[in-house]
Structures are given as C-alpha cells and as structure tokens.
Design a protein around this motif. Structure first.
Motif, PDB file in Angstrom:
ATOM      1  N   ALA A  31       0.784  -1.272   0.118  1.00 48.34           N
ATOM      2  CA  ALA A  31      -0.083   0.077   0.020  1.00 48.34           C
ATOM      3  C   ALA A  31       0.808   1.282  -0.049  1.00 48.34           C
ATOM      4  CB  ALA A  31      -0.997   0.136   1.233  1.00 48.34           C
ATOM      5  N   ALA A  32       1.936   1.218   0.967  1.00 49.30           N
ATOM      6  CA  ALA A  32       2.964   2.329   0.745  1.00 49.30           C
ATOM      7  C   ALA A  32       3.599   2.528  -0.663  1.00 49.30           C
ATOM      8  CB  ALA A  32       3.856   2.212   1.977  1.00 49.30           C
ATOM      9  N   ALA A  33       3.941   1.565  -1.236  1.00 46.60           N
ATOM     10  CA  ALA A  33       4.569   1.546  -2.609  1.00 46.60           C
ATOM     11  C   ALA A  33       3.520   2.331  -3.471  1.00 46.60           C
ATOM     12  CB  ALA A  33       4.957   0.328  -3.130  1.00 46.60           C
ATOM     13  N   GLY A  34       2.110   1.750  -3.389  1.00 48.74           N
ATOM     14  CA  GLY A  34       1.217   2.420  -4.246  1.00 48.74           C
ATOM     15  C   GLY A  34       1.082   4.041  -4.065  1.00 48.74           C
ATOM     16  N   LEU A  35       1.083   4.339  -2.785  1.00 51.12           N
ATOM     17  CA  LEU A  35       0.923   6.041  -2.394  1.00 51.12           C
ATOM     18  C   LEU A  35       2.298   6.648  -3.138  1.00 51.12           C
ATOM     19  CD1 LEU A  35       0.128   7.394   0.754  1.00 51.12           C
ATOM     20  CD2 LEU A  35       2.223   8.394  -0.539  1.00 51.12           C
ATOM     21  N   VAL A  36       3.344   5.721  -3.040  1.00 54.54           N
ATOM     22  CA  VAL A  36       4.587   6.882  -3.439  1.00 54.54           C
ATOM     23  C   VAL A  36       4.289   6.742  -4.997  1.00 54.54           C
ATOM     24  CG1 VAL A  36       7.076   6.556  -3.823  1.00 54.54           C
ATOM     25  CG2 VAL A  36       5.956   6.291  -1.563  1.00 54.54           C
ATOM     26  N   ALA A  37       4.072   5.693  -5.749  1.00 59.72           N
ATOM     27  CA  ALA A  37       4.038   5.892  -7.187  1.00 59.72           C
ATOM     28  C   ALA A  37       2.875   6.453  -7.785  1.00 59.72           C
ATOM     29  CB  ALA A  37       3.867   4.301  -7.503  1.00 59.72           C
ATOM     30  N   ALA A  38       1.774   6.546  -7.135  1.00 53.18           N
ATOM     31  CA  ALA A  38       0.855   7.389  -7.536  1.00 53.18           C
ATOM     32  C   ALA A  38       1.299   9.001  -7.390  1.00 53.18           C
ATOM     33  CB  ALA A  38      -0.285   7.025  -6.694  1.00 53.18           C
ATOM     34  N   SER A  39       1.660   9.264  -6.154  1.00 51.52           N
ATOM     35  CA  SER A  39       2.405  10.725  -5.956  1.00 51.52           C
ATOM     36  C   SER A  39       3.200  11.129  -7.057  1.00 51.52           C
ATOM     37  CB  SER A  39       2.818  10.731  -4.576  1.00 51.52           C
ATOM     38  OG  SER A  39       1.956  10.422  -3.560  1.00 51.52           O
ATOM     39  N   SER A  40       4.037  10.102  -7.398  1.00 43.34           N
ATOM     40  CA  SER A  40       5.057  10.535  -8.351  1.00 43.34           C
ATOM     41  C   SER A  40       4.376  10.875  -9.828  1.00 43.34           C
ATOM     42  CB  SER A  40       6.215   9.243  -8.414  1.00 43.34           C
ATOM     43  OG  SER A  40       7.069   9.549  -9.578  1.00 43.34           O
ATOM     44  N   ALA A  41       3.207   9.878  -9.907  1.00 40.58           N
ATOM     45  CA  ALA A  41       2.786  10.201 -11.340  1.00 40.58           C
ATOM     46  C   ALA A  41       2.042  11.549 -11.388  1.00 40.58           C
ATOM     47  CB  ALA A  41       1.468   8.891 -11.525  1.00 40.58           C
ATOM     48  N   VAL A  42       1.339  11.895 -10.239  1.00 40.00           N
ATOM     49  CA  VAL A  42       0.722  13.208 -10.113  1.00 40.00           C
ATOM     50  C   VAL A  42       1.723  14.395 -10.412  1.00 40.00           C
ATOM     51  CG1 VAL A  42      -0.673  14.995  -8.484  1.00 40.00           C
ATOM     52  CG2 VAL A  42      -1.204  12.374  -8.474  1.00 40.00           C
ATOM     53  N   GLN A  43       2.667  14.127  -9.838  1.00 41.10           N
ATOM     54  CA  GLN A  43       3.799  15.222  -9.921  1.00 41.10           C
ATOM     55  C   GLN A  43       4.199  15.159 -11.500  1.00 41.10           C
ATOM     56  OE1 GLN A  43       5.079  17.251  -7.724  1.00 41.10           O
ATOM     57  NE2 GLN A  43       4.765  16.342  -5.773  1.00 41.10           N
ATOM     58  N   ALA A  44       4.332  14.154 -11.976  1.00 34.85           N
ATOM     59  CA  ALA A  44       4.751  14.217 -13.573  1.00 34.85           C
ATOM     60  C   ALA A  44       3.765  14.712 -14.252  1.00 34.85           C
ATOM     61  CB  ALA A  44       5.120  12.640 -14.023  1.00 34.85           C
ATOM     62  N   LEU A  45       2.389  14.466 -14.009  1.00 32.80           N
ATOM     63  CA  LEU A  45       1.231  15.105 -14.906  1.00 32.80           C
ATOM     64  C   LEU A  45       1.233  16.531 -14.699  1.00 32.80           C
ATOM     65  CD1 LEU A  45      -1.396  12.314 -14.006  1.00 32.80           C
ATOM     66  CD2 LEU A  45      -0.350  12.928 -16.150  1.00 32.80           C
ATOM     67  N   VAL A  46       1.623  17.163 -13.572  1.00 27.96           N
ATOM     68  CA  VAL A  46       1.780  18.406 -13.331  1.00 27.96           C
ATOM     69  C   VAL A  46       2.861  19.096 -14.354  1.00 27.96           C
ATOM     70  CG1 VAL A  46       2.168  20.217 -11.726  1.00 27.96           C
ATOM     71  CG2 VAL A  46       0.662  18.519 -11.029  1.00 27.96           C
ATOM     72  N   VAL A  47       3.952  18.602 -14.295  1.00 28.06           N
ATOM     73  CA  VAL A  47       5.158  18.978 -15.107  1.00 28.06           C
ATOM     74  C   VAL A  47       4.483  18.952 -16.323  1.00 28.06           C
ATOM     75  CG1 VAL A  47       7.366  18.215 -16.094  1.00 28.06           C
ATOM     76  CG2 VAL A  47       6.757  18.243 -13.498  1.00 28.06           C
ATOM     77  N   GLU A  48       3.797  17.970 -17.027  1.00 32.12           N
ATOM     78  CA  GLU A  48       3.473  17.907 -18.312  1.00 32.12           C
ATOM     79  C   GLU A  48       2.264  18.867 -18.861  1.00 32.12           C
ATOM     80  OE1 GLU A  48       0.887  14.630 -21.085  1.00 32.12           O
ATOM     81  OE2 GLU A  48       2.634  13.508 -19.771  1.00 32.12           O
ATOM     82  N   ASP A  49       1.455  18.977 -17.930  1.00 30.26           N
ATOM     83  CA  ASP A  49       0.261  20.021 -18.021  1.00 30.26           C
ATOM     84  C   ASP A  49       0.731  21.382 -18.116  1.00 30.26           C
ATOM     85  OD1 ASP A  49      -1.514  18.208 -17.949  1.00 30.26           O
ATOM     86  OD2 ASP A  49      -1.966  18.435 -15.832  1.00 30.26           O
ATOM     87  N   TRP A  50       1.815  21.781 -17.371  1.00 33.65           N
ATOM     88  CA  TRP A  50       2.259  23.194 -17.370  1.00 33.65           C
ATOM     89  C   TRP A  50       3.711  23.449 -17.739  1.00 33.65           C
ATOM     90  CZ3 TRP A  50      -1.292  26.667 -15.989  1.00 33.65           C
ATOM     91  CH2 TRP A  50      -2.376  26.131 -15.298  1.00 33.65           C
ATOM     92  N   GLY A  51       4.252  22.658 -18.385  1.00 36.04           N
ATOM     93  CA  GLY A  51       5.482  22.873 -19.043  1.00 36.04           C
ATOM     94  C   GLY A  51       6.652  23.283 -18.089  1.00 36.04           C
ATOM     95  N   LEU A  52       6.458  22.646 -16.885  1.00 34.74           N
ATOM     96  CA  LEU A  52       7.646  23.013 -15.855  1.00 34.74           C
ATOM     97  C   LEU A  52       9.071  22.182 -16.056  1.00 34.74           C
ATOM     98  CD1 LEU A  52       5.665  22.602 -12.540  1.00 34.74           C
ATOM     99  CD2 LEU A  52       6.021  24.682 -13.778  1.00 34.74           C
ATOM    100  N   VAL A  53       9.906  23.117 -15.925  1.00 37.02           N
ATOM    101  CA  VAL A  53      11.285  22.483 -16.294  1.00 37.02           C
ATOM    102  C   VAL A  53      12.013  21.610 -14.871  1.00 37.02           C
ATOM    103  CG1 VAL A  53      13.843  22.906 -16.630  1.00 37.02           C
ATOM    104  CG2 VAL A  53      11.817  24.055 -17.993  1.00 37.02           C
ATOM    105  N   VAL A  54      12.259  20.681 -14.773  1.00 42.61           N
ATOM    106  CA  VAL A  54      12.499  19.900 -13.393  1.00 42.61           C
ATOM    107  C   VAL A  54      14.347  20.061 -13.546  1.00 42.61           C
ATOM    108  CG1 VAL A  54      12.539  17.577 -12.140  1.00 42.61           C
ATOM    109  CG2 VAL A  54      10.579  18.348 -13.452  1.00 42.61           C
ATOM    110  N   ALA A  55      14.604  20.612 -12.217  1.00 41.04           N
ATOM    111  CA  ALA A  55      15.997  20.657 -12.214  1.00 41.04           C
ATOM    112  C   ALA A  55      16.594  19.413 -11.953  1.00 41.04           C
ATOM    113  CB  ALA A  55      16.514  21.607 -10.741  1.00 41.04           C
ATOM    114  N   GLY A  56      17.607  19.239 -12.569  1.00 44.70           N
ATOM    115  CA  GLY A  56      18.405  17.874 -12.351  1.00 44.70           C
ATOM    116  C   GLY A  56      18.132  16.800 -13.810  1.00 44.70           C
TER     117      GLY A  56
END
Length: 309
Positions: A284-309
């Motif tokens: 369950a904890a791994a599911g939370l982490v992976a889903a949180s990571s997916a949400v972050q990536a969707l935000v980057v894609e939606d708004w054209g953010l540049v991720v450092a590194g």
C-alpha cells in the motif's frame, strides 16, 4: 476509447492505495481489478496497524468503499490483456474486447507464487503453511514449526521463528545443509530432519508431515520458500527493465525504466533489495509513492515545468 489521467492495473493493496491517492488529487483514474490476488488463500492479513487480523476480502471491500467517495475514480472489474504506448498515451486492451488509455500507467498486478512440489502442501498454503514469518509467525506461537527445504532460508527462517515457536525443525527433504548453517542451527536448538518429505495433510493441531522413511512429524505450521513470477504480461510487453528476481526495477519514486509507467507492490522493488517484501502495508505504501510520483509528472507535463537535474 476512454482516456484517463492514470490507469491503475491491479486491485490489491498497492492498486487500491494508488487509486485513492490519485483520486484525492482529482486526477481522472481508472482502476482495473481482475479479481485475483496473491493473498487470496490467506484467511487473515497481519502486521498492519488497525487491520491486524482482518480478512483480505473485508480489507478490499473497505478500500472500495473509500474509493466510492471520489468521483474522479472509476473501478472496473476487468482483466488487462495487453498494454502499448501510442502517441504519448498508454493503451490497455481488456480481455472483454474493449480498450482504454491513460496518460500515466501504474502497474500493481503482483506476482504468482509457486510452491515446492509436495502433495498436500497447496491445500495448506495460506493457513497452516506460509512463506512470511512477519505475517504468519505469531499465530503459531508455542507450537512445533517446520521449515521446508535446505536452501539459505533453512538457516534464516528458523532463527527468525525461534523466539516464537516452542520447537523448530528444518525438513531438509533429502538435501544437504551447509555445515556452517548446521552448526548455527544446532546452537539455536533447531532440529534438522534429513529424510525426503513425501507429503503433507491437515491435522487437528496443524499438519502431519510424512517422509520416505521414518515416522510422521506433527507440526503446528510449515514455512516454505516460494518461487514467483509476474502475474500479468504487461511489464514484458512494455519492455520494462527487470531485476534478477523477475520483478520490475523501480526507483525510490516508483518509476520504471519507461517514462510514464509506474509500478508498486509485489511485482516491483528497488535494485538494492533482493526481492519485494510480501506485506500488505509495504504494498500500500508503494502504491501511494508511485501514485504521488505520477501526479507530479502530470503537473510537469500540464504546465511545461522544467525539473532541475
């Protein structure tokens, strides 16, 4: 074809938690549940705060009730037959002939256990027989516990169980025990039975073990080392990097070797670990982490953010 922000494949603890996390972030999410679960033979899940001793089916029902509160989450009883990436979307073909797609794909399909080929053992698995002492050891407190096999687990498992069991016996099944391990087991008061095991049958106190020679052995429970394989072909179809264990390689954020694809639960683990931990809580904890990571990536894609590194 319906398109979602995220498609979660697998309705066990990892997939349920991933869907909840995505739903709480108001991301359109489809959870695909095949109705098959690794812990299906188990009567109770253990070692999970507030759920200790709960039936797995009751846990899943409570999780489904939680998901029902989020209009952004759709649950569908269906099996995924294949997954491909097309034009930046992940297309999942279902065995009922329909298809859906998602901007992100999160795999939580788990693994399938294969037991040692011993008559009667499969009928005991999940109750009298188990593979995880953290999940099933305490319930055998004060009994005679057996560990089947002569591999590395034959030294490790008895030492884990020694403070719990009244007596521990290694069933070496006709194979040799490493001399150093044998000395260690002797010091811990663990008995080694060398005779080949011919079968198991349920008894009033747990199980009766039969041998090619010598008397039967009565035990309260049996621990075995299982081998496992991916429960679904999706990781292979997507060309995901696998580890020597046969599980999907993920990083600390649940990301696989393919951008946009995440994995959580028993089917995946970090390269630093030899295998996934067979635990409802860690899944369950791994599911939370992976889903949180997916949400972050969707935000980057939606708004054209540049991720450092």
């Amino acid at each position: 074809m319906d398109t979602y922000d995220a498609v979660v494949v697998g309705g066990g603890p990892a997939g349920l938690q991933a869907a909840l996390t995505l739903g709480r972030m108001h991301r359109s999410t489809l959870l695909l549940d095949s109705g098959e679960y690794r812990n299906a033979p188990v009567e109770h899940l253990q070692n999970f705060l507030t759920h200790d001793g709960r039936a797995p089916a009751d846990f899943r029902a409570a999780a489904r009730a939680d998901l029902a509160a989020y209009s952004s989450v759709t649950v569908r009883e269906a099996r995924a037959g294949s997954a491909t990436e097309e034009d930046g979307l992940f297309r999942v073909a279902l065995e009922d002939g329909t298809s859906i797609s998602g901007r992100a794909l999160l795999l939580a399909t788990g693994v399938r256990d294969t037991l040692p080929d011993k008559p009667g053992l499969a009928e005991l698995f999940g109750t009298v027989a188990a593979h995880c002492p953290f999940c099933h050891g305490h319930e055998l407190a004060g009994t005679h516990v057996a560990v089947l096999g002569n591999g590395p687990h034959a030294a490790r498992l008895p030492l884990l169980l020694a403070p719990i069991a009244d007596r521990v016996t290694v069933l070496a099944d006709g194979g040799p025990i490493d001399p150093a391990a044998g000395d260690l087991l002797a010091r811990a008061g663990v008995t080694v039975r060398p005779d080949p095991v011919t079968g198991f049958r349920r008894s009033d106190g747990g199980a009766t073990v039969s041998f090619a020679s010598g008397p039967d052995e009565e035990v309260g429970g049996v621990f075995v080392a299982t081998t496992f394989a991916q429960s679904a072909p999706l990781a292979e179809q997507l060309g995901l990097e696998l580890l020597p264990s046969g599980c999907v390689r993920v990083d600390e954020l649940g990301r696989t070797s393919r951008p946009g694809v995440y994995a959580a639960g028993d089917l995946a683990h970090l390269a630093a670990l030899p295998m996934p931990m067979p635990s409802v809580l860690t899944s369950a904890a791994a599911g939370l982490v992976a889903a949180s990571s997916a949400v972050q990536a969707l935000v980057v894609e939606d708004w054209g953010l540049v991720v450092a590194g």
